[in-house]
Design an enzyme around this catalytic site. Structure first.
Site, PDB file in Angstrom:
ATOM      1  N   GLU A  17       0.861  -1.232   0.020  1.00 23.83           N
ATOM      2  CA  GLU A  17       0.125   0.085  -0.115  1.00 23.83           C
ATOM      3  C   GLU A  17       0.866   1.326  -0.085  1.00 23.83           C
ATOM      4  O   GLU A  17       1.760   1.398   0.707  1.00 23.83           O
ATOM      5  CB  GLU A  17      -1.026  -0.051   1.147  1.00 23.83           C
ATOM      6  CG  GLU A  17      -1.752   1.166   1.414  1.00 23.83           C
ATOM      7  CD  GLU A  17      -2.195   1.324   2.629  1.00 23.83           C
ATOM      8  OE1 GLU A  17      -3.306   0.635   2.965  1.00 23.83           O
ATOM      9  OE2 GLU A  17      -2.008   2.226   3.343  1.00 23.83           O
ATOM     10  N   ALA A  51     -10.115  10.966   2.591  1.00 22.07           N
ATOM     11  CA  ALA A  51     -11.616  11.276   2.939  1.00 22.07           C
ATOM     12  C   ALA A  51     -11.796  12.571   2.409  1.00 22.07           C
ATOM     13  O   ALA A  51     -11.009  13.752   2.479  1.00 22.07           O
ATOM     14  CB  ALA A  51     -11.872  11.040   4.349  1.00 22.07           C
TER      15      ALA A  51
HETATM   16  C1  LIG Z   1      -7.272  -1.769   4.255  1.00 22.69           C
HETATM   17  C2  LIG Z   1      -7.881  -0.445   4.689  1.00 22.69           C
HETATM   18  C3  LIG Z   1      -7.676   0.427   3.718  1.00 22.69           C
HETATM   19  C4  LIG Z   1      -8.069   1.870   4.302  1.00 22.69           C
HETATM   20  N1  LIG Z   1      -7.898   2.876   3.138  1.00 22.69           N
HETATM   21  C5  LIG Z   1      -8.268   4.095   3.609  1.00 22.69           C
HETATM   22  C6  LIG Z   1      -8.446   5.064   2.664  1.00 22.69           C
HETATM   23  O1  LIG Z   1      -7.725   5.082   1.420  1.00 22.69           O
HETATM   24  N2  LIG Z   1      -8.702   6.634   2.981  1.00 22.69           N
HETATM   25  C7  LIG Z   1      -9.160   6.674   4.218  1.00 22.69           C
HETATM   26  O2  LIG Z   1      -9.741   7.732   4.523  1.00 22.69           O
HETATM   27  N3  LIG Z   1      -9.482   5.636   5.121  1.00 22.69           N
HETATM   28  C8  LIG Z   1      -8.931   4.430   4.911  1.00 22.69           C
HETATM   29  N4  LIG Z   1      -9.067   3.405   5.728  1.00 22.69           N
HETATM   30  C9  LIG Z   1      -9.547   3.774   7.263  1.00 22.69           C
HETATM   31  C10 LIG Z   1     -11.083   3.717   7.119  1.00 22.69           C
HETATM   32  O3  LIG Z   1     -11.729   4.636   6.288  1.00 22.69           O
HETATM   33  C11 LIG Z   1     -11.386   3.938   8.691  1.00 22.69           C
HETATM   34  O4  LIG Z   1     -11.119   2.869   9.351  1.00 22.69           O
HETATM   35  C12 LIG Z   1     -13.011   4.463   8.691  1.00 22.69           C
HETATM   36  O5  LIG Z   1     -13.042   4.893  10.170  1.00 22.69           O
HETATM   37  C13 LIG Z   1     -14.060   3.226   8.635  1.00 22.69           C
HETATM   38  O6  LIG Z   1     -14.089   2.682   7.374  1.00 22.69           O
HETATM   39  P1  LIG Z   1     -14.920   1.528   7.134  1.00 22.69           P
HETATM   40  O7  LIG Z   1     -14.747   1.415   5.568  1.00 22.69           O
HETATM   41  O8  LIG Z   1     -14.395   0.288   7.721  1.00 22.69           O
HETATM   42  O9  LIG Z   1     -16.372   2.034   7.762  1.00 22.69           O
HETATM   43  P2  LIG Z   1     -17.554   1.246   7.893  1.00 22.69           P
HETATM   44  O10 LIG Z   1     -17.869  -0.210   7.574  1.00 22.69           O
HETATM   45  O11 LIG Z   1     -18.602   2.128   7.533  1.00 22.69           O
HETATM   46  O12 LIG Z   1     -17.786   1.142   9.825  1.00 22.69           O
HETATM   47  C14 LIG Z   1     -17.640   2.411  10.050  1.00 22.69           C
HETATM   48  C15 LIG Z   1     -18.007   2.376  11.632  1.00 22.69           C
HETATM   49  O13 LIG Z   1     -19.543   2.147  11.610  1.00 22.69           O
HETATM   50  C16 LIG Z   1     -19.960   0.982  12.185  1.00 22.69           C
HETATM   51  N5  LIG Z   1     -21.090   0.741  11.043  1.00 22.69           N
HETATM   52  C17 LIG Z   1     -20.804   0.006   9.925  1.00 22.69           C
HETATM   53  N6  LIG Z   1     -21.807  -0.236   9.479  1.00 22.69           N
HETATM   54  C18 LIG Z   1     -22.940   0.464  10.223  1.00 22.69           C
HETATM   55  C19 LIG Z   1     -24.522   0.655   9.986  1.00 22.69           C
HETATM   56  N7  LIG Z   1     -25.019   0.107   8.776  1.00 22.69           N
HETATM   57  N8  LIG Z   1     -25.081   1.184  10.948  1.00 22.69           N
HETATM   58  C20 LIG Z   1     -24.441   1.384  12.036  1.00 22.69           C
HETATM   59  N9  LIG Z   1     -23.033   1.249  12.111  1.00 22.69           N
HETATM   60  C21 LIG Z   1     -22.404   1.030  11.088  1.00 22.69           C
HETATM   61  C22 LIG Z   1     -18.987   0.063  12.354  1.00 22.69           C
HETATM   62  O14 LIG Z   1     -19.131  -0.995  13.287  1.00 22.69           O
HETATM   63  C23 LIG Z   1     -17.628   0.649  12.579  1.00 22.69           C
HETATM   64  O15 LIG Z   1     -17.561   1.186  13.806  1.00 22.69           O
HETATM   65  C24 LIG Z   1      -8.832   2.173   5.433  1.00 22.69           C
HETATM   66  C25 LIG Z   1      -8.830   0.989   6.437  1.00 22.69           C
HETATM   67  C26 LIG Z   1      -8.519  -0.274   6.114  1.00 22.69           C
HETATM   68  C27 LIG Z   1      -8.486  -1.392   7.240  1.00 22.69           C
END
Ligand SMILES: Cc1cc2nc3c(=O)[nH]c(=O)nc-3n(C[C@H](O)[C@H](O)[C@H](O)COP(=O)(O)OP(=O)(O)OC[C@H]3O[C@@H](n4cnc5c(N)ncnc54)[C@H](O)[C@@H]3O)c2cc1C
Length: 292
Positions: A17, A51
């Site tokens: 990455e 973001a």
């Molecule tokens: C492999 C990897 C790559 C990443 N790349 C980037 C990047 O390029 N740019 C960046 O800005 N960030 C990146 N991140 C960080 C990521 O954006 C953050 O961790 C963010 O806080 C959560 O993203 P998510 O997609 O897991 O969110 P979600 O899956 O939406 O989850 C976020 C939170 O909300 C909760 N949740 C999920 N769905 C629901 C629902 N339907 N109702 C209520 N609660 C819910 C979950 O339990 C969690 O606590 C990356 C993380 C990883 C692991």
């Protein structure tokens, strides 16, 4: 090539990455880092997305260079935080034009240092909503983020797992995990997913330690715990000896990777932090010892 197709014919994969540089000096340094790691022939490389669209142009340029100049398979990340439907489509149309086949979809977090940032009124709150929007509109092989220790904001690990399942239901073809320093967290996540009937590949994320300050700061932000045993080992290193810390980080990550591969992980995804020595050191040793 779609990464899921790659896993049908070649396992384990290695992938790196990168995040776009913030200025010209950083871009020059990053070019050298990428050149040093490209010779290790990764199966794919990934590019982060700031973001709120903050790195949109930087991510685009980097993807174009990796694909066109270095002929590497690229996984583009997409963080939808605060973006409206037109913005989402603008970024993804651009990925299609660049020939990207793999996109990891994350929610993202509020952009740092932009207190006035106002999310678009029609922005989507969760990664599962983004996947639901993207899946029927684009042909990408889509991924989602998984958290072996639970996401830092999650109500509970069980709830977080429910939402991970929802991301798969809404279109994720694979999961890439946050990094962790104890393989048991990854094994537990995989076991819980399999119990739920999720059969998709779950690629572990690896972050070799090279700076204690960075490790501590990121652990707070990302929720990766540091065990007492790991802290003790770090404390026993000669104070301020950067080379000793680098060597320790390589050795520690090597043993983590060995355990993951022996347990059948589909590959290893390295969070390079835009630096080459640690990742190159771990991959070289895994290859020397016949594990890759
Ligand atoms: C492999 C990897 C790559 C990443 N790349 C980037 C990047 O390029 N740019 C960046 O800005 N960030 C990146 N991140 C960080 C990521 O954006 C953050 O961790 C963010 O806080 C959560 O993203 P998510 O997609 O897991 O969110 P979600 O899956 O939406 O989850 C976020 C939170 O909300 C909760 N949740 C999920 N769905 C629901 C629902 N339907 N109702 C209520 N609660 C819910 C979950 O339990 C969690 O606590 C990356 C993380 C990883 C692991």
């Amino acid at each position: 090539m779609k990464v899921t197709e790659r896993w049908l014919t070649k396992k384990p994969t290695i992938s790196f990455e990168f995040f776009p540089a913030r200025n010209a000096e950083g871009a020059e340094k990053l070019t050298r880092v990428i050149d040093q790691l490209a010779v290790m022939e990764p199966d794919f490389v990934s590019v982060t997305f700031g973001a709120g669209g903050s790195t949109r142009e930087g991510s685009r340029q980097m993807i174009a260079r990796l694909k066109n100049d270095l002929k590497l398979e690229v996984m583009a990340y997409f963080a939808g935080f605060g973006l409206g439907p037109e913005d989402i489509q603008g970024v993804l149309d651009n990925y299609l034009d660049l020939g990207v086949a793999n996109v990891l979809v994350v929610r993202g977090d509020p952009p740092h240092g932009q207190p006035d940032f106002k999310p678009h009124p029609a922005s989507l709150p969760h990664a599962s909503d983004l996947l639901e929007f993207i899946r029927p509109r684009y042909p990408f092989c889509l991924g989602a983020a998984g958290y072996p220790e639970g996401h830092i904001e999650a109500e509970s690990k069980e709830k977080d797992l429910e939402y991970l399942q929802l991301k798969v239901d809404k279109g994720a073809d694979y999961i890439i995990t946050n990094y962790f320093y104890d393989n048991r967290y990854y094994f537990d996540l995989v076991a819980s997913c399999r119990q739920l009937g999720l059969k998709i590949p779950i690629l572990p994320g690896i972050m070799p330690i090279f700076s204690i300050k960075m490790m501590e700061n990121l652990a707070k932000l990302c929720g990766a715990s540091i065990s007492g045993d790991l802290r003790q080992k770090l404390a026993s290193l000669p104070a301020g000896d950067k080379q000793a810390l680098l060597n320790f980080g390589i050795d520690f990550a090597f043993h983590q990777c060995k355990g993951l591969l022996e347990a059948g992980a589909p590959g290893l995804h390295f969070y390079t932090m835009d630096r080459s020595p640690s990742t190159a050191g771990v991959v070289a040793r895994l290859r020397r010892e016949g594990l890759l």
